[in-house]
Motif scaffolding. Structure first.
Motif, short mmCIF file in Angstrom:
data_model
loop_
_atom_site.label_atom_id
_atom_site.label_comp_id
_atom_site.label_asym_id
_atom_site.label_seq_id
_atom_site.Cartn_x
_atom_site.Cartn_y
_atom_site.Cartn_z
N ARG A 137 0.84 -1.20 0.00
CA ARG A 137 0.00 0.00 0.00
C ARG A 137 0.87 1.23 0.00
NH1 ARG A 137 -4.39 -0.31 -1.84
NH2 ARG A 137 -5.90 -1.80 -1.10
N MET A 138 0.47 2.19 -0.81
CA MET A 138 1.19 3.44 -0.81
C MET A 138 0.96 4.13 0.52
SD MET A 138 0.93 6.24 -3.78
CE MET A 138 0.43 5.14 -5.09
N ARG A 139 2.02 4.58 1.16
CA ARG A 139 1.83 5.30 2.42
C ARG A 139 1.17 6.65 2.10
NH1 ARG A 139 7.68 4.87 3.62
NH2 ARG A 139 7.55 7.12 3.79
N HIS A 140 0.39 7.15 3.04
CA HIS A 140 -0.37 8.35 2.70
C HIS A 140 0.53 9.56 2.52
CE1 HIS A 140 -0.99 10.33 6.85
NE2 HIS A 140 0.06 9.58 6.88
N ASP A 141 1.72 9.50 3.09
CA ASP A 141 2.62 10.63 2.87
C ASP A 141 3.36 10.49 1.54
OD1 ASP A 141 4.14 8.51 3.63
OD2 ASP A 141 5.52 9.65 4.88
N GLU A 142 3.00 9.48 0.77
CA GLU A 142 3.63 9.32 -0.54
C GLU A 142 2.69 9.70 -1.66
OE1 GLU A 142 4.85 5.29 -0.69
OE2 GLU A 142 6.37 5.53 0.85
N LEU A 143 1.52 10.20 -1.32
CA LEU A 143 0.57 10.58 -2.36
C LEU A 143 1.05 11.86 -3.03
CD1 LEU A 143 -2.90 10.15 -0.63
CD2 LEU A 143 -2.09 8.92 -2.64
N PRO A 144 1.41 11.80 -4.30
CA PRO A 144 1.86 13.02 -4.97
C PRO A 144 0.72 14.04 -5.04
CG PRO A 144 2.38 11.07 -6.27
CD PRO A 144 1.49 10.63 -5.17
N SER A 145 1.05 15.31 -4.79
CA SER A 145 0.03 16.35 -4.83
C SER A 145 -0.74 16.33 -6.14
CB SER A 145 0.66 17.73 -4.71
OG SER A 145 1.45 17.81 -3.58
N GLN A 146 -0.02 16.10 -7.21
CA GLN A 146 -0.66 16.16 -8.51
C GLN A 146 -1.68 15.05 -8.68
OE1 GLN A 146 0.88 17.27 -12.86
NE2 GLN A 146 1.94 15.64 -11.84
N GLN B 275 -9.50 4.43 1.79
CA GLN B 275 -10.01 5.72 2.24
C GLN B 275 -8.90 6.57 2.85
OE1 GLN B 275 -13.83 5.24 4.12
NE2 GLN B 275 -14.60 4.26 2.26
N ASP B 276 -7.99 6.99 1.98
CA ASP B 276 -6.87 7.83 2.42
C ASP B 276 -7.18 9.29 2.06
OD1 ASP B 276 -6.62 7.96 -0.30
OD2 ASP B 276 -4.77 6.80 -0.39
N LEU C 197 -10.24 13.73 -0.82
CA LEU C 197 -10.35 14.85 -1.74
C LEU C 197 -11.26 14.51 -2.92
CD1 LEU C 197 -6.84 16.25 -1.22
CD2 LEU C 197 -8.94 17.59 -1.16
N LEU C 198 -11.23 13.25 -3.36
CA LEU C 198 -12.15 12.85 -4.41
C LEU C 198 -13.59 13.03 -3.94
CD1 LEU C 198 -12.02 10.03 -6.90
CD2 LEU C 198 -13.87 9.88 -5.28
N MET C 199 -13.87 12.57 -2.72
CA MET C 199 -15.23 12.69 -2.19
C MET C 199 -15.61 14.15 -1.96
SD MET C 199 -16.29 9.73 -2.46
CE MET C 199 -17.89 9.65 -1.67
N LEU C 200 -14.65 14.93 -1.49
CA LEU C 200 -14.94 16.36 -1.32
C LEU C 200 -15.29 16.99 -2.66
CD1 LEU C 200 -12.33 17.70 1.26
CD2 LEU C 200 -14.81 17.79 1.44
N GLY C 201 -14.55 16.58 -3.70
CA GLY C 201 -14.84 17.09 -5.04
C GLY C 201 -16.28 16.80 -5.42
N ARG C 202 -16.72 15.58 -5.17
CA ARG C 202 -18.11 15.21 -5.48
C ARG C 202 -19.09 16.05 -4.69
NH1 ARG C 202 -18.66 9.75 -8.12
NH2 ARG C 202 -20.80 10.44 -8.29
N ALA D 155 -15.14 14.97 6.22
CA ALA D 155 -13.92 14.86 5.41
C ALA D 155 -12.93 15.97 5.75
CB ALA D 155 -14.29 14.89 3.92
N LEU D 156 -13.44 17.18 5.94
CA LEU D 156 -12.54 18.30 6.27
C LEU D 156 -11.84 18.04 7.60
CD1 LEU D 156 -14.59 21.47 5.20
CD2 LEU D 156 -12.55 20.53 4.09
N ALA D 157 -12.59 17.49 8.56
CA ALA D 157 -12.01 17.22 9.88
C ALA D 157 -10.93 16.14 9.77
CB ALA D 157 -13.10 16.79 10.85
N GLU D 158 -11.22 15.09 9.02
CA GLU D 158 -10.23 14.00 8.88
C GLU D 158 -8.98 14.47 8.15
OE1 GLU D 158 -13.49 10.34 8.77
OE2 GLU D 158 -12.55 11.04 6.91
#
Lengths: 812, 305
Positions: free
Chosen positions: A501-510, A644-645, A650-655, A732-735
């Motif tokens: 699993r990709m660590r959450h601190d490895e998610l590229p901003s882009q 659910q990282d 952010l995907l759900m926030l987008g929706r 989502a904002l809180a998490e």
């Protein structure tokens, strides 16, 4: 059941046939396959061909061709019949490829170091120094453990005498091993019994070794970060980059995701900069660093060479390794093998004369008729020419050209490629011969080079010819290596890679930005599709139709003029549904490395179906029905199929953001108009909001404004209502804030409180009191929409802003 | 023959339209020491102060300074100062030395061990990013390639021809203007003259390097006449040709002269790209203006050693 001899084609006298002995009988190691095909009969054969084709489309396996006038991804071509290689024969190939990788690695180390082989005249200086990928800036650098070549590919062909020859070497960013893995996955579904029966050697361990190799080379860190660097979605093999990244559990990044600070490479992540220890690059040598290499490359990472010089990153392959991609080297490899390894070259190269040597030039000119002339360097604009195809005038011109810059050309013997069977499932099912070449891969491990037990065979598009190329529309084949007799490969059961699993601190901003927009466009398309469907259904009701259509024009989904059913599929309509579906697809392409295969397939099938409906334009309502089903499936994937990282959040926030904007746009202005909302229009509203059935079951009455608004705005249990979005947004904002260690954004609290105060108020009342209440609700909605926009902007600023600045070069 | 001492001050100022968030800069601003030149002292001041600064010697033997600026800045100033001693270059009889064909053949591949000089020259005979080898260049050079002529004779003839047929026009080209375009325009600056001459020599199979540096014009040039030389107010560029047995001989095609005692060399490479004085990749910044000031002063003749 067919007679197996009915399937066969006559053998060839000039070519080696992979399937047939010279006397026309079937080679031993192919017998089980042919029997299987004969037993299955014509129907099974047709099913195989059909299933292969369908899996390729559904898995979205593509190969982009720049020259394609349609500018689209082209589906990968895969023949259902694999190429079979017997164990003893494979041993020879394996040992040869292993040695060659070792040799080329040593040659790179010499060229970028001592240059002893040049000084001793073993290899020509021109081949190195004249090559655009010989990087003087990399001269004197020493990669970790002197490993220049982490991944190597050899393009092989079998001559009529049955021996395999190397046609060319891939040392820069070899491609195709990802396709090989995908080919195997597909063929294993088409011919599952055979894969088992023949105990075909599995490929998974190879990829695991590739990943582990990079991890262990990358410093002494306990959890090194290794990324896959891609030039981006326009690259011809982007599918493969995303596929490999997903398969190996590594972040897929572009140059702008990385930055160099103090001779160290960092990934820009949601949590800030994270050090990168290893890079599996698919970006060409000279594009990697605009500071020291090509200044016009916006794809690279400025300062990368400084990091290499400081020995602070493992690059696979090392910068400058592309210098060996030239046919010019082929003739010098036997000498180099003696000089560097002290042993003869095991796997011969196709006979090649580099014209920079006087005798070679004279030979090439004398024997032009049986040779093909190619450019020495990849940046030359010169198409290979077959001597025997030239007119006497062309021939004279070519010779003059050779004499004026001899070192820029090589002459090569033409090889009669071998042929293998491929399925032709026409009216009668039978096999047809196709010429082929085979690409074989090796990787560096702590225990020397390891060869992938398989490969990617490429077959000619049509018939038996001596040039095979994906660019020219040929196909591919899976390559099955059969196990040693009595020593069956036990790892068959282990052919799956434990996912990391990709660590959450490895998610590229882009990547996160693309996920966010994927969320927004998914919801936007769903809302617009529903709006259009409800509107087109209402065509018969003149009063509603006018209003509804005006709404569609405001949302940009319909033009002011013209037939609505026609414009539905028109992607020139800037904010139309077709254009937004295109944007959705684009975001999905760029986020592909974190979408599951099924998720991707759902998106890809959805687009194909909508395009197909657009081609006929028969029944727009049916097309919209189908599209809405597919879009709901996407929302299901988002909920049930994704980790659910923070990227998912952010995907759900987008929706959610998108849904709020849509509902406000639908209702707020309409409430300000004096004309009361009549029953037909309320029905339309419920339909657009996707809550007609909920309304009916809950209120069992004809629609009235107050309960309609309750369901669209205030209901916290209806997933389509505005207040339901709010609850999800707040969570989502809180998490997200917690994960980033910052205070949550609270700007929405106040406008929401203001709105909720109005829940239950009678909005249908006529007269001043009712007007005032409707105006207040409209204003509260508008205010909320503005606030949501601001929160969204802040998120973009915080998480995506690193991408906003242009990079450019300055010089004096 | 006396030694001449020069002091050089080279000031570069970038002003950016918007703030630059982050920048990497690579500087080739350290004078080399070699046969005719000795670097006595040098220093580079950078404002704003870089976050990271380090130095190394590149593959061609040039001193390189790399800096990283990690704080937002609206301008960047770099001041390089140096003192060098230049020896006089002995007068070379242009017609002496090995024939150009002989040198060309010697630089080609032969399956045998090569000496260091030859290996060094081989680095500079092929194509490089700014110097593509095209038919037009060998055609242009054709009448300078007199059969049996020495490399020096060929290079001198070529330099004359370039000087006659091309017009020095400041601003006519930019760093990114392709050489073929320069060739057809027949206009350029010192960098273009140097690239053109290199392209012609290499297309004949000879080895040539691009030298970046400064030119002293003073009130008088070294021949005693008032200076007509160009290239004084900015950094300059010229060409060094492999001409055995004399070794590398420097030509200034912009001024149509053999380099004597007025050229202070900073660095050399295959072309401009290898040795550009200041090269950077910046994030942000928008449009920018660039000011360059170069001053070369002759100092009092050093005391004899």
């Amino acid at each position: 059941m067919l007679d197996s001899t009915q399937l066969l084609y006559p053998g060839s006298v000039q070519r080696y046939d992979e399937l047939l002995e010279p006397d026309g009988s079937i080679r031993e190691h192919w017998r089980a396959l042919i029997d299987h095909l004969a037993n299955g009969g014509a129907d099974a054969a047709r099913r195989s061909v059909e299933l292969t084709r369908r899996l390729i489309v559904e898995n979205g396996v593509t190969y982009n061709v720049y020259a394609d006038p349609q500018g689209r991804d082209r589906p990968w071509q895969l023949d259902p019949l694999p190429l079979l290689i017997a164990a003893d024969e494979w041993r020879t190939i394996e040992a040869g490829v292993q040695q060659r990788a070792q040799l080329l690695n040593a040659l790179l180390a010499d060229l970028y170091g001592e240059q002893r082989l040049i000084a001793e005249g073993v290899v020509p200086a021109e081949l190195a120094f004249g090559h655009p990928n010989f990087l003087w800036a990399a001269h004197g650098t020493r990669p970790v453990r002197d490993c220049w070549l982490h991944l190597y590919a050899a393009e092989l062909a079998r001559a009529p005498d049955g021996h395999w020859w190397v046609l060319s070497d891939r040392t820069q960013t070899p491609s195709g091993h990802g396709y090989a893995l995908e080919n195997r996955a597909i063929i294993a579904r088409v011919l599952p019994e055979l894969v088992n029966e023949l105990t075909v050697r599995p490929l998974g361990a190879f990829f695991q070794a590739l990943r582990e190799g990079l991890m262990t080379l990358a410093d002494d860190e306990s959890s090194p970060l290794v990324v896959v660097l891609t030039p981006g979605p326009f690259n011809e093999t982007y599918f493969e980059h995303a596929f490999l990244a997903r398969h190996m559990g590594l972040p897929l990044v572009q140059g702008q995701d990385l930055t160099v600070r103090d001779d160290t490479v960092y990934l820009k992540t949601l949590l800030g900069l994270r050090r990168v220890h290893g890079i599996l690059r698919r970006l060409d040598d000279d594009f990697c660093d605009p500071l020291e290499l090509r200044a016009d490359s916006a794809l690279g990472v400025p300062g990368m060479l400084g990091v290499v010089r400081a020995g602070r990153v493992v690059l696979a392959n090392a910068l400058g390794s592309g210098v060996l991609e030239s046919a010019g080297w082929l003739g010098f490899l036997p000498g180099a093998a003696q000089a560097l390894l002290g042993e003869p070259l095991r796997l011969p190269s196709v006979a090649t004369w580099w014209c920079g040597e006087e005798p070679a030039l004279e030979y090439a000119i004398a024997e032009l008729d049986r040779l093909v002339v190619k450019p020495t360097f990849p940046n030359q604009r010169f198409e290979p020419r077959f001597g025997r195809d030239l007119s006497s005038e062309e021939r004279a011109l070519l010779i003059e050209r050779l004499r004026s810059r001899p070192y820029a050309y090589v002459a090569q013997e033409r090889i009669s490629l071998s042929q293998a069977p491929s399925w032709r499932a026409g009216a009668s099912v039978r096999l047809a011969p196709r010429t082929l070449t085979m690409r074989v891969y090796a990787i560096a491990t702590a225990h020397g080079y390891k060869v992938m037990p398989g490969g990617m065979a490429r077959i000619a598009a049509d018939g038996v010819v001596d040039i095979v190329s994906s660019q020219r529309g040929g196909g591919t084949k899976d390559v099955w290596i059969l196990p040693e007799r009595g020593n069956e490969d036990l790892s068959a059961a282990l052919d799956t890679l434990p996912t990391r699993r990709m660590r959450h601190d490895e998610l590229p901003s882009q990547l996160v930005e693309n996920l966010y927009w994927l969320g927004r466009y998914s919801e936007r398309c769903e809302d617009k599709a529903r709006l259009l469907r409800a509107t087109l259904t209402m065509r018969t009701s003149a009063a509603v139709w006018r209003n509804a259509r005006a709404q569609c024009v405001r949302f940009g989904v319909l033009p002011k003029e013209g037939d609505p059913a026609e414009s539905l599929f028109d992607d020139a309509q800037e904010f139309g549904l077709a254009a937004d579906l295109g944007r959705l697809g684009w975001c999905a392409t760029r986020a592909r490395s974190v979408l599951s295969a099924e998720h991707w397939r759902a998106i890809s099938v959805m687009q194909q179906q909508f395009n197909a409906a657009g081609a006929t334009r028969d029944d727009p309502l049916e097309a919209l029905d189908g599209l809405l089903v597919a879009l709901s499936a996407l929302s299901g994937f988002a909920l049930d199929d994704m980790t659910q990282d923070d990227g998912w959040r952010l995907l759900m926030l987008g929706r959610r953001f998108e849904r709020v904007h849509f509902l406000v746009g639908l209702i707020a202005d309409r409430l300000l108009e004096g004309a009361p909302l009549l029953q037909a229009e309320l029905e339309w509203l419920l339909d657009v909001g996707g809550v007609s059935i909920t309304y009916r079951t809950r209120y069992a009455s004809i629609p009235q404004l107050t309960p309609v608004l309750q369901l669209l705005v205030f209901d916290e249990t209806s997933p389509r209502a505005l207040c339901f979005q709010w609850i999800a947004i707040r969570r989502a904002l809180a998490e997200l804030a917690q994960s980033l260690g910052v205070a949550p954004d609270t700007q929405l609290e106040q406008p929401i409180a203001c709105l909720i105060d109005m829940a239950g108020a009678n909005m249908a009342e006529e007269g001043n009191g009712g007007d005032a209440r409707r105006r207040a609700l409209s204003a509260a909605l508008a205010e909320l929409s503005v606030a949501v926009g601001q929160v969204a902007d802040r998120i973009a600023l915080r998480h995506f802003s690193l991408m906003d600045l242009d990079m450019h070069t300055v010089a004096s | 023959l006396t030694t001449v001492r020069y002091a050089v001050r080279h000031e570069t100022l970038y002003c950016y339209e918007r703030r630059v968030a982050h920048a990497h800069q690579q500087l080739h601003l350290t004078p080399r020491s070699f046969a005719r030149q000795r670097c006595l002292e040098h220093g580079i001041q950078i404002d704003p102060e870089p976050a990271v600064r380090n130095e190394y010697i590149d593959a061609f033997g040039n001193g390189v300074t790399r800096v990283e600026l990690d704080r937002p800045h609206e301008q960047l100033q770099v001041i390089a100062q140096m003192q060098v001693n230049l020896e006089a270059v002995p007068e070379l009889p242009v017609d002496e030395g090995e024939a150009w064909e002989q040198v060309r053949d010697q630089l080609c591949y032969h399956a045998r061990t090569r000496d260091q000089d030859c290996l060094e020259a081989m680095r500079f005979k092929g194509e490089s990013p700014y110097v593509r080898i095209k038919r037009v260049f060998s055609d242009f050079a054709q009448d300078c390639l007199v059969s049996g002529g020495s490399v020096l004779a060929v290079a001198s003839a070529l330099m004359n021809k370039l000087h006659e047929e091309f017009t020095y026009t400041p601003g006519a080209t930019e760093i990114t203007t392709p050489l073929l375009e320069v060739f057809h325009k027949r206009q350029g600056v010192c960098q273009d003259y140097a690239h053109l001459m290199i392209a012609c020599l290499r297309s004949a199979g000879l080895a040539a390097r691009y030298v970046s540096g400064y030119l002293h014009t003073g009130a008088q040039a070294s021949d005693g006449n008032p200076s007509q030389l160009v290239g004084a107010d900015a950094s300059h560029a010229w060409v060094s040709v492999f001409a055995p047995p004399h070794g590398w001989v420097e030509f200034d095609p912009t001024n149509n002269l053999l380099v004597q005692q007025d050229h202070v060399a900073l660095a050399w490479g295959r072309d401009f790209g290898d040795v550009s004085p200041l090269w950077g990749v910046i994030l942000g910044g928008g449009e920018h203006t660039l000011e360059v000031r170069v001053a070369v002063h002759a100092l009092a003749a050093p005391a004899p050693a």
